[in-house]
Write a protein that holds these residues in place. Structure first.
Motif, PDB file in Angstrom:
ATOM      1  N   ARG A  68       0.724  -1.125   0.072  1.00  0.00           N
ATOM      2  CA  ARG A  68      -0.121  -0.084   0.050  1.00  0.00           C
ATOM      3  C   ARG A  68       0.919   1.341  -0.082  1.00  0.00           C
ATOM      4  O   ARG A  68       2.022   1.374   0.670  1.00  0.00           O
ATOM      5  CB  ARG A  68      -0.923   0.087   1.282  1.00  0.00           C
ATOM      6  CG  ARG A  68      -2.031  -0.844   1.121  1.00  0.00           C
ATOM      7  CD  ARG A  68      -3.135  -0.942   2.270  1.00  0.00           C
ATOM      8  NE  ARG A  68      -3.048   0.244   3.015  1.00  0.00           N
ATOM      9  CZ  ARG A  68      -3.579   0.436   4.254  1.00  0.00           C
ATOM     10  NH1 ARG A  68      -3.847  -0.604   4.921  1.00  0.00           N
ATOM     11  NH2 ARG A  68      -3.642   1.853   5.038  1.00  0.00           N
ATOM     12  N   THR A  69       0.705   2.224  -0.756  1.00  0.00           N
ATOM     13  CA  THR A  69       1.356   3.216  -0.949  1.00  0.00           C
ATOM     14  C   THR A  69       1.384   4.031   0.275  1.00  0.00           C
ATOM     15  O   THR A  69       2.424   4.672   0.512  1.00  0.00           O
ATOM     16  CB  THR A  69       0.800   4.219  -2.213  1.00  0.00           C
ATOM     17  OG1 THR A  69       0.528   3.330  -3.520  1.00  0.00           O
ATOM     18  CG2 THR A  69       1.501   5.412  -2.620  1.00  0.00           C
ATOM     19  N   ASP A  70       0.237   4.362   0.863  1.00  0.00           N
ATOM     20  CA  ASP A  70       0.141   5.208   2.154  1.00  0.00           C
ATOM     21  C   ASP A  70       1.114   4.604   3.220  1.00  0.00           C
ATOM     22  O   ASP A  70       1.747   5.378   3.895  1.00  0.00           O
ATOM     23  CB  ASP A  70      -1.220   5.146   2.531  1.00  0.00           C
ATOM     24  CG  ASP A  70      -1.881   4.007   2.855  1.00  0.00           C
ATOM     25  OD1 ASP A  70      -1.492   2.907   2.446  1.00  0.00           O
ATOM     26  OD2 ASP A  70      -3.106   4.051   3.669  1.00  0.00           O
ATOM     27  N   ILE A  71       0.997   3.262   3.344  1.00  0.00           N
ATOM     28  CA  ILE A  71       2.030   2.583   4.308  1.00  0.00           C
ATOM     29  C   ILE A  71       3.497   2.779   4.057  1.00  0.00           C
ATOM     30  O   ILE A  71       4.460   3.246   4.928  1.00  0.00           O
ATOM     31  CB  ILE A  71       1.849   1.332   4.306  1.00  0.00           C
ATOM     32  CG1 ILE A  71       0.465   1.120   4.960  1.00  0.00           C
ATOM     33  CG2 ILE A  71       3.106   0.473   5.349  1.00  0.00           C
ATOM     34  CD1 ILE A  71       0.099  -0.528   5.083  1.00  0.00           C
ATOM     35  N   GLU A  73       4.645   5.386   2.185  1.00  0.00           N
ATOM     36  CA  GLU A  73       5.012   6.984   2.535  1.00  0.00           C
ATOM     37  C   GLU A  73       5.089   7.255   3.903  1.00  0.00           C
ATOM     38  O   GLU A  73       5.789   8.271   4.228  1.00  0.00           O
ATOM     39  CB  GLU A  73       3.742   7.895   1.700  1.00  0.00           C
ATOM     40  CG  GLU A  73       3.702   7.659   0.176  1.00  0.00           C
ATOM     41  CD  GLU A  73       4.831   8.195  -0.317  1.00  0.00           C
ATOM     42  OE1 GLU A  73       5.425   9.255  -0.122  1.00  0.00           O
ATOM     43  OE2 GLU A  73       5.371   7.453  -1.425  1.00  0.00           O
ATOM     44  N   PHE A  74       4.671   6.473   4.650  1.00  0.00           N
ATOM     45  CA  PHE A  74       4.788   6.634   6.340  1.00  0.00           C
ATOM     46  C   PHE A  74       6.227   6.020   6.929  1.00  0.00           C
ATOM     47  O   PHE A  74       6.855   6.443   7.517  1.00  0.00           O
ATOM     48  CB  PHE A  74       3.556   6.174   7.020  1.00  0.00           C
ATOM     49  CG  PHE A  74       3.918   5.933   8.449  1.00  0.00           C
ATOM     50  CD1 PHE A  74       3.633   7.098   9.208  1.00  0.00           C
ATOM     51  CD2 PHE A  74       4.192   4.841   9.069  1.00  0.00           C
ATOM     52  CE1 PHE A  74       3.900   7.078  10.674  1.00  0.00           C
ATOM     53  CE2 PHE A  74       4.545   5.115  10.629  1.00  0.00           C
ATOM     54  CZ  PHE A  74       4.265   6.104  11.239  1.00  0.00           C
ATOM     55  N   GLU A 189       2.538  13.719   8.869  1.00  0.00           N
ATOM     56  CA  GLU A 189       1.737  14.107   7.566  1.00  0.00           C
ATOM     57  C   GLU A 189       1.359  12.970   7.004  1.00  0.00           C
ATOM     58  O   GLU A 189       0.171  12.792   6.341  1.00  0.00           O
ATOM     59  CB  GLU A 189       2.663  14.990   6.933  1.00  0.00           C
ATOM     60  CG  GLU A 189       2.765  16.642   7.466  1.00  0.00           C
ATOM     61  CD  GLU A 189       4.047  17.284   6.465  1.00  0.00           C
ATOM     62  OE1 GLU A 189       4.458  16.715   5.449  1.00  0.00           O
ATOM     63  OE2 GLU A 189       3.909  18.468   7.007  1.00  0.00           O
ATOM     64  N   THR A 190       2.015  11.967   7.067  1.00  0.00           N
ATOM     65  CA  THR A 190       1.717  10.757   6.308  1.00  0.00           C
ATOM     66  C   THR A 190       1.235   9.604   6.938  1.00  0.00           C
ATOM     67  O   THR A 190       1.044   8.399   6.452  1.00  0.00           O
ATOM     68  CB  THR A 190       3.013  10.141   5.370  1.00  0.00           C
ATOM     69  OG1 THR A 190       3.998   9.716   6.470  1.00  0.00           O
ATOM     70  CG2 THR A 190       3.598  11.341   4.667  1.00  0.00           C
ATOM     71  N   LYS A 191       0.845   9.799   8.261  1.00  0.00           N
ATOM     72  CA  LYS A 191       0.357   8.684   8.910  1.00  0.00           C
ATOM     73  C   LYS A 191      -0.877   8.117   8.152  1.00  0.00           C
ATOM     74  O   LYS A 191      -1.591   8.804   7.480  1.00  0.00           O
ATOM     75  CB  LYS A 191      -0.209   9.078  10.565  1.00  0.00           C
ATOM     76  CG  LYS A 191      -1.183  10.006  10.441  1.00  0.00           C
ATOM     77  CD  LYS A 191      -1.489  10.251  11.963  1.00  0.00           C
ATOM     78  CE  LYS A 191      -2.621  11.265  11.994  1.00  0.00           C
ATOM     79  NZ  LYS A 191      -3.059  11.851  13.283  1.00  0.00           N
ATOM     80  N   PHE A 192      -1.080   6.799   8.241  1.00  0.00           N
ATOM     81  CA  PHE A 192      -2.113   6.118   7.322  1.00  0.00           C
ATOM     82  C   PHE A 192      -3.310   5.650   8.050  1.00  0.00           C
ATOM     83  O   PHE A 192      -4.121   4.741   7.659  1.00  0.00           O
ATOM     84  CB  PHE A 192      -1.375   4.912   6.598  1.00  0.00           C
ATOM     85  CG  PHE A 192      -0.742   3.846   7.336  1.00  0.00           C
ATOM     86  CD1 PHE A 192      -1.442   2.740   7.743  1.00  0.00           C
ATOM     87  CD2 PHE A 192       0.614   3.995   7.848  1.00  0.00           C
ATOM     88  CE1 PHE A 192      -0.805   1.966   8.705  1.00  0.00           C
ATOM     89  CE2 PHE A 192       1.178   3.225   8.845  1.00  0.00           C
ATOM     90  CZ  PHE A 192       0.552   1.951   9.130  1.00  0.00           C
ATOM     91  N   TRP A 193      -3.212   5.758   9.417  1.00  0.00           N
ATOM     92  CA  TRP A 193      -4.532   5.262  10.246  1.00  0.00           C
ATOM     93  C   TRP A 193      -5.544   6.390  10.734  1.00  0.00           C
ATOM     94  O   TRP A 193      -5.209   7.360  10.414  1.00  0.00           O
ATOM     95  CB  TRP A 193      -3.938   4.437  11.371  1.00  0.00           C
ATOM     96  CG  TRP A 193      -3.148   5.432  12.397  1.00  0.00           C
ATOM     97  CD1 TRP A 193      -3.606   6.239  13.286  1.00  0.00           C
ATOM     98  CD2 TRP A 193      -1.654   5.521  12.465  1.00  0.00           C
ATOM     99  NE1 TRP A 193      -2.512   7.033  13.920  1.00  0.00           N
ATOM    100  CE2 TRP A 193      -1.139   6.436  13.405  1.00  0.00           C
ATOM    101  CE3 TRP A 193      -0.855   4.992  11.630  1.00  0.00           C
ATOM    102  CZ2 TRP A 193      -0.028   6.596  13.600  1.00  0.00           C
ATOM    103  CZ3 TRP A 193       0.695   5.360  11.848  1.00  0.00           C
ATOM    104  CH2 TRP A 193       1.126   6.208  12.869  1.00  0.00           C
TER     105      TRP A 193
END
Length: 193
Positions: A68-71, A73-74, A189-193
């Motif tokens: 997952r991209t969001d993970i 990026e974090f 800024e990039t936390k995914f939760w």
């Protein structure tokens, strides 16, 4: 312009783009411990980082690995923070050993950074028949860009530590603390939760 040259230029420009400063921060955190005369160690570090991100960049581009991209990026700022914070914890006045933890960070965390590069490269590749030359060109372009960044930073470090007599330990603490602080901001800024 050949396919290789096109992707080489794209890799080179991508790493030097100020919008991709997270990768620049990681490279600076890796190299702040070293001085100008340690250029061979610095080159090994940068190349280890390139090898790490080349592996996952290739695997992801060929759709063999997907995250997952969001993970990702974090996780990129997490790698930056860990590297910078470990510099802060290192014993005062210590010179990096031959097998410094930074070599591990460069290779292992490079795997995570490669996944971050992969979305950019996938969008560029489109429907290329062969991805070997684009991958090679892109990675070598990234490598050259990283070497330029580290070379510039090492010269600045030499000016402050070598010419202006700033304590080497203070230099490491200031740069590593600033990088760690920026990494914390990026994590928030990039936390995914």
């Amino acid at each position: 312009m050949s396919q290789f040259n096109t992707y080489f230029q794209l890799g080179y420009e991508h790493i030097l783009d100020v919008n991709g400063y997270d990768h620049i921060l990681f490279v600076l955190a890796l190299c702040v411990l070293y001085q100008l005369q340690d250029w061979k160690k610095i080159l090994i570090l940068v190349t280890a980082f390139t090898i790490g991100h080349s592996i996952t960049l290739a695997l992801s581009t060929m759709n063999l690995v997907n995250f997952r991209t969001d993970i990702i990026e974090f996780l990129i700022p997490v790698t930056i923070f860990i590297t910078a914070f470990s510099n802060i914890l290192k014993k005062q006045g210590s010179t990096p050993s031959r097998f410094s933890s930074n070599y591990f960070y460069a290779l292992f965390f490079g795997l995570i950074h490669g996944l971050g590069f992969s979305n950019y490269l996938k969008s560029l590749l489109g429907r290329e028949e062969s991805i070997l030359m684009p991958l090679l060109g892109f990675n070598l372009g990234l490598e050259l860009g990283q070497i330029i960044i580290v070379g510039f930073f090492t010269i600045i470090s030499f000016v402050f530590v070598g010419l202006f007599n700033v304590s080497r330990r203070d230099w490491i603490l200031v740069i590593s603390s600033a990088v760690a602080g920026i990494a914390i901001t990026l994590m928030i800024e990039t936390k995914f939760w």
